[in-house]
Design an enzyme around this catalytic site. Structure first.
Site, PDB file in Angstrom:
ATOM      1  N   LYS A  35      -2.632  -1.957  -2.932  1.00 29.61           N
ATOM      2  CA  LYS A  35      -3.650  -1.069  -2.378  1.00 29.61           C
ATOM      3  C   LYS A  35      -3.196   0.338  -2.729  1.00 29.61           C
ATOM      4  CE  LYS A  35      -6.134   0.066   1.837  1.00 29.61           C
ATOM      5  NZ  LYS A  35      -6.869  -0.553   2.946  1.00 29.61           N
ATOM      6  N   GLU A  47       0.814  -1.227   0.000  1.00 28.39           N
ATOM      7  CA  GLU A  47       0.000   0.000   0.000  1.00 28.39           C
ATOM      8  C   GLU A  47       0.847   1.278   0.000  1.00 28.39           C
ATOM      9  OE1 GLU A  47      -2.515   0.609   3.447  1.00 28.39           O
ATOM     10  OE2 GLU A  47      -3.645   2.202   2.448  1.00 28.39           O
TER      11      GLU A  47
HETATM   12  P1  13P Z   1      -9.174   4.513   4.464  1.00 27.65           P
HETATM   13  O1  13P Z   1     -10.090   3.842   3.481  1.00 27.65           O
HETATM   14  O2  13P Z   1      -9.875   5.136   5.611  1.00 27.65           O
HETATM   15  O3  13P Z   1      -8.208   5.442   3.769  1.00 27.65           O
HETATM   16  O4  13P Z   1      -8.264   3.381   5.118  1.00 27.65           O
HETATM   17  C1  13P Z   1      -7.734   2.374   4.351  1.00 27.65           C
HETATM   18  C2  13P Z   1      -6.553   1.785   5.007  1.00 27.65           C
HETATM   19  O5  13P Z   1      -6.553   0.641   5.379  1.00 27.65           O
HETATM   20  C3  13P Z   1      -5.360   2.598   5.159  1.00 27.65           C
HETATM   21  O6  13P Z   1      -4.265   1.745   5.469  1.00 27.65           O
END
Ligand code: 13P
Length: 339
Positions: A216, A174
């Site tokens: 992500k 991510e």
């Molecule tokens: P949000 O959808 O609130 O941005 O969070 C996603 C997430 O897991 C961030 O690591």
């Protein structure tokens, strides 16, 4: 299930991921900020509400949990993770232990939690965890993100991905380019392209198999304080453009974080990408706030509000599941409000 099967099941048609991995200290702080009174059971009760929402598995393939949540039992002493698995959803882990200052940088960050990670991942796999998530938070500003922060975060994410694969766990990588700031969508586009390109280089160096890896990603957006906000079609077009350039087709799927977007925009942007473009990967969601904002407002730590909060979560999951197919419309939202 093999890791490739897990990766593909997480992005099965019309399904996405619920990120529920807010650690308990941050959860209690949120309740305090919202003026909601809490007790020692509140974290467990909220986790139970989220994980056991009736019908959630129709639109949610996996749930990202904290170390504390994978060990939780419900009020009757039954393991929550086992109930999630029994409902056909895949438990995931956020093995991250908080953001720390990246030494030598001007206020940039890197995730901590690499110590003992090999052993922890083996333990999580034994508990039934199928995937992991590790986040980098890259802030657009004057001189940031720096080359140093992009490289350091790419290497840490790649190390976690390699360790996850060693444990038979699917890594979700991510690299978040944050929404905060007054930058234009063009700047976000350039930064996102740079970050993705360096992230995939690091995955290559660390010998990570892309076929059992998910990304992500943040959407390509105007900063939240930018005077000119790009419309839904432009966000979809710019995001797809950058991904086509920098995310290999071997990746089974890309799941978005919501990143502070409104519930409406998180759904509308995802839908526009799926409805209007032919894509080599599945594009779905891995939202925390855009799924849980409304349920939290309804719940307010009162047991009598649990069914209504779960209905609100189910509704957001359903709308985003439709957006993952490109089949969401604004009318569906208003029909839901009326019924
Ligand atoms: P949000 O959808 O609130 O941005 O969070 C996603 C997430 O897991 C961030 O690591």
């Amino acid at each position: 299930m093999s890791a490739i099967e897990i990766a593909n099941q997480l992005v099965a048609a019309g399904k996405g991921i619920m990120a529920a991995d807010r650690p308990s200290p941050a959860f209690y702080k949120l309740l305090e900020d919202e003026g909601i009174s809490a007790d020692g059971d509140s974290y467990r009760n909220w986790s139970e509400l989220l994980f056991l929402t009736p019908g959630l598995n129709e639109h949610v393939s996996g749930i990202i949990m904290t170390d504390e949540q994978v060990r939780l039992a419900d009020g009757a002493g039954r393991s929550l993770i086992e109930q999630v698995i029994a409902r056909g959803m895949i438990p995931g882990i956020s093995p991250f232990q908080g953001m720390v200052h990246l030494a030598g940088s001007a206020g940039e960050t890197v995730g901590s939690g690499l110590d003992g990670l090999r052993e922890r991942l083996a333990e999580y796999a034994g508990l039934g965890v199928g995937f992991s998530k590790w986040r980098a938070a890259l802030q657009i500003g004057p001189g940031t993100p720096s080359y140093y922060a992009i490289e350091a975060n790419a290497y840490v994410m790649a190390q976690v991905a390699a360790l996850s694969q060693e444990a038979g766990i699917v890594p979700i990588v991510e690299p978040e380019v944050m929404l905060l700031g007054d930058h234009t969508i063009e700047r976000c586009c350039a930064v996102t392209e740079w970050v993705l390109s360096r992230t995939f280089e690091a995955l290559y160096v660390h010998r990570v198999d892309l076929e059992r890896t998910l990304v992500k990603a943040s959407m390509v957006l105007s900063g939240n304080e930018c005077a000119e906000q790009a419309d839904v079609e432009t966000v979809a077009e710019q995001t797809v453009k950058v991904f086509r350039r920098r995310i290999p087709a071997a990746i089974p799927g890309i799941v978005f974080l919501s990143g502070g977007q409104s519930d409406y925009h998180a759904t509308a942007h995802l839908n526009a990408m799926n409805a209007n473009y032919e894509l080599p990967w599945k594009l779905s969601f891995s939202y925390a706030r855009a799924l849980q904002r409304e349920p939290m407002t309804i719940w307010r730590n009162r047991p009598e509000n649990v069914p209504a909060a779960q209905a609100a979560l189910y509704q957001r999951a359903k709308m985003n599941g439709l957006a993952a197919l490109g089949l969401w419309t604004e009318e569906l939202e208003s029909e839901a409000v009326v019924s």
